[in-house]
Design a protein around this motif. Sequence first.
Motif, PDB file in Angstrom:
ATOM      1  N   LEU A 194       0.849  -1.181   0.000  1.00 31.63           N
ATOM      2  CA  LEU A 194       0.000   0.000   0.000  1.00 31.63           C
ATOM      3  C   LEU A 194       0.891   1.241   0.000  1.00 31.63           C
ATOM      4  O   LEU A 194       1.947   1.240   0.643  1.00 31.63           O
ATOM      5  N   TYR A 195       0.474   2.274  -0.708  1.00 30.56           N
ATOM      6  CA  TYR A 195       1.292   3.479  -0.756  1.00 30.56           C
ATOM      7  C   TYR A 195       0.409   4.710  -0.942  1.00 30.56           C
ATOM      8  O   TYR A 195      -0.720   4.634  -1.455  1.00 30.56           O
ATOM      9  N   SER A 196       0.915   5.859  -0.509  1.00 33.14           N
ATOM     10  CA  SER A 196       0.201   7.117  -0.701  1.00 33.14           C
ATOM     11  C   SER A 196       1.190   8.268  -0.649  1.00 33.14           C
ATOM     12  O   SER A 196       2.296   8.143  -0.097  1.00 33.14           O
ATOM     13  N   SER A 197       0.809   9.395  -1.236  1.00 27.16           N
ATOM     14  CA  SER A 197       1.640  10.590  -1.198  1.00 27.16           C
ATOM     15  C   SER A 197       0.768  11.829  -1.343  1.00 27.16           C
ATOM     16  O   SER A 197      -0.331  11.769  -1.919  1.00 27.16           O
ATOM     17  N   TYR A 198       1.258  12.936  -0.828  1.00 28.97           N
ATOM     18  CA  TYR A 198       0.528  14.195  -0.919  1.00 28.97           C
ATOM     19  C   TYR A 198       1.531  15.339  -1.041  1.00 28.97           C
ATOM     20  O   TYR A 198       2.402  15.512  -0.182  1.00 28.97           O
ATOM     21  N   GLU A 199       1.421  16.089  -2.125  1.00 29.74           N
ATOM     22  CA  GLU A 199       2.299  17.247  -2.334  1.00 29.74           C
ATOM     23  C   GLU A 199       1.662  18.458  -1.644  1.00 29.74           C
ATOM     24  O   GLU A 199       0.748  19.082  -2.179  1.00 29.74           O
ATOM     25  N   PHE A 200       2.134  18.773  -0.442  1.00 29.22           N
ATOM     26  CA  PHE A 200       1.507  19.815   0.350  1.00 29.22           C
ATOM     27  C   PHE A 200       2.043  21.208   0.037  1.00 29.22           C
ATOM     28  O   PHE A 200       1.422  22.213   0.366  1.00 29.22           O
ATOM     29  N   GLU A 201       3.230  21.267  -0.580  1.00 32.44           N
ATOM     30  CA  GLU A 201       3.803  22.518  -1.050  1.00 32.44           C
ATOM     31  C   GLU A 201       4.579  22.218  -2.324  1.00 32.44           C
ATOM     32  O   GLU A 201       4.926  21.057  -2.581  1.00 32.44           O
ATOM     33  N   THR A 205       6.769  16.758  -0.734  1.00 33.56           N
ATOM     34  CA  THR A 205       5.778  15.675  -0.751  1.00 33.56           C
ATOM     35  C   THR A 205       5.875  14.848   0.524  1.00 33.56           C
ATOM     36  O   THR A 205       6.961  14.443   0.938  1.00 33.56           O
ATOM     37  N   LEU A 206       4.736  14.603   1.129  1.00 33.09           N
ATOM     38  CA  LEU A 206       4.632  13.690   2.270  1.00 33.09           C
ATOM     39  C   LEU A 206       4.231  12.319   1.721  1.00 33.09           C
ATOM     40  O   LEU A 206       3.284  12.221   0.929  1.00 33.09           O
ATOM     41  N   PHE A 207       4.953  11.258   2.104  1.00 34.87           N
ATOM     42  CA  PHE A 207       4.655   9.941   1.552  1.00 34.87           C
ATOM     43  C   PHE A 207       4.698   8.869   2.639  1.00 34.87           C
ATOM     44  O   PHE A 207       5.330   9.041   3.691  1.00 34.87           O
ATOM     45  N   ALA A 208       4.025   7.746   2.366  1.00 32.93           N
ATOM     46  CA  ALA A 208       4.033   6.607   3.284  1.00 32.93           C
ATOM     47  C   ALA A 208       3.853   5.332   2.477  1.00 32.93           C
ATOM     48  O   ALA A 208       3.191   5.326   1.432  1.00 32.93           O
ATOM     49  N   ARG A 209       4.454   4.241   2.947  1.00 36.35           N
ATOM     50  CA  ARG A 209       4.338   2.938   2.297  1.00 36.35           C
ATOM     51  C   ARG A 209       4.197   1.852   3.356  1.00 36.35           C
ATOM     52  O   ARG A 209       4.820   1.932   4.423  1.00 36.35           O
ATOM     53  N   ASN A 230       6.643  -4.251   6.525  1.00 38.47           N
ATOM     54  CA  ASN A 230       7.318  -3.072   7.077  1.00 38.47           C
ATOM     55  C   ASN A 230       6.631  -1.803   6.593  1.00 38.47           C
ATOM     56  O   ASN A 230       6.053  -1.758   5.508  1.00 38.47           O
ATOM     57  N   ILE A 231       6.670  -0.781   7.439  1.00 36.29           N
ATOM     58  CA  ILE A 231       6.027   0.501   7.163  1.00 36.29           C
ATOM     59  C   ILE A 231       7.059   1.603   7.313  1.00 36.29           C
ATOM     60  O   ILE A 231       7.867   1.591   8.249  1.00 36.29           O
ATOM     61  N   PHE A 232       7.043   2.537   6.380  1.00 39.92           N
ATOM     62  CA  PHE A 232       7.883   3.710   6.552  1.00 39.92           C
ATOM     63  C   PHE A 232       7.209   4.923   5.924  1.00 39.92           C
ATOM     64  O   PHE A 232       6.366   4.801   5.024  1.00 39.92           O
TER      65      PHE A 232
END
Length: 240
Positions: A194-201, A205-209, A230-232
């Motif tokens: 699973l993965y996600s990201s958000y470009e806040f500026e 980019t803020l990301f997580a996997r 594993n999560i990071f």
Amino acid sequence: RSSITGYGPQTTGSISYGYFFTKELRANINYGTGFRAPTFNDLYYPGYGNSSVQPEKSKNTEIGIHYDARTYEARVIAYSNTISNLVQSGPVTDNCPYGCATNIGVARINGVSLGGTAYLGNFSAKGSVDQQNPENVTDGTTLLKRAKTFGNASIEYAYQKFIAGIGGTLSGQRYDYNNATSNYVMGGYSIFDLYSSYEFEKDWTLFARWNNITNKQYQLSYGYNTMGSNIFAGIRYAMK
């Protein structure tokens, strides 16, 4: 053409041709040659390196049909790769506890790859699968650590600067050296992330996997386990 220390001048090249039957449908054919010198580890790493290992040379042919439309894409590609002096690890012995680097006189990988992408609003789905025959032509066996069937798939959601998705990778069984006289069969596997990201500026980019969400136990090389679930997360800066 380039000159590589210890191997002299080497010439590689490629040629391609494509033809559009329609705006969306095209065919292509590609041919190329390659050269790869042994790495430092191939030559000198303790317990693995072999200073007599020779460089690889390859000839690669690919023929494909591609369909690219606004809402979906598809492709069928047939390929044939012939490699002289393919470098791989040999059997484990007292002098080679990791299996010393060695050459295969002739290796050939023939296969077919199917893939496609579909778009539906903010969603996209992608997938591909390869069916191949990785052959050690010299002794008539299957190449080590190479599956005959492998593929991947993903479903992704994108809205403005936010992206989230799930992806999967699958592989059929592979062989690896067990000892000097027999090979070890490494079972097939499928893993999901699973993965996600958000470009806040801008540029930030803020990301997580979450990798291997089912905590699948599998091996890419005999005797070496891979990381479990594993999560990071993090923040990435990339100037655009």
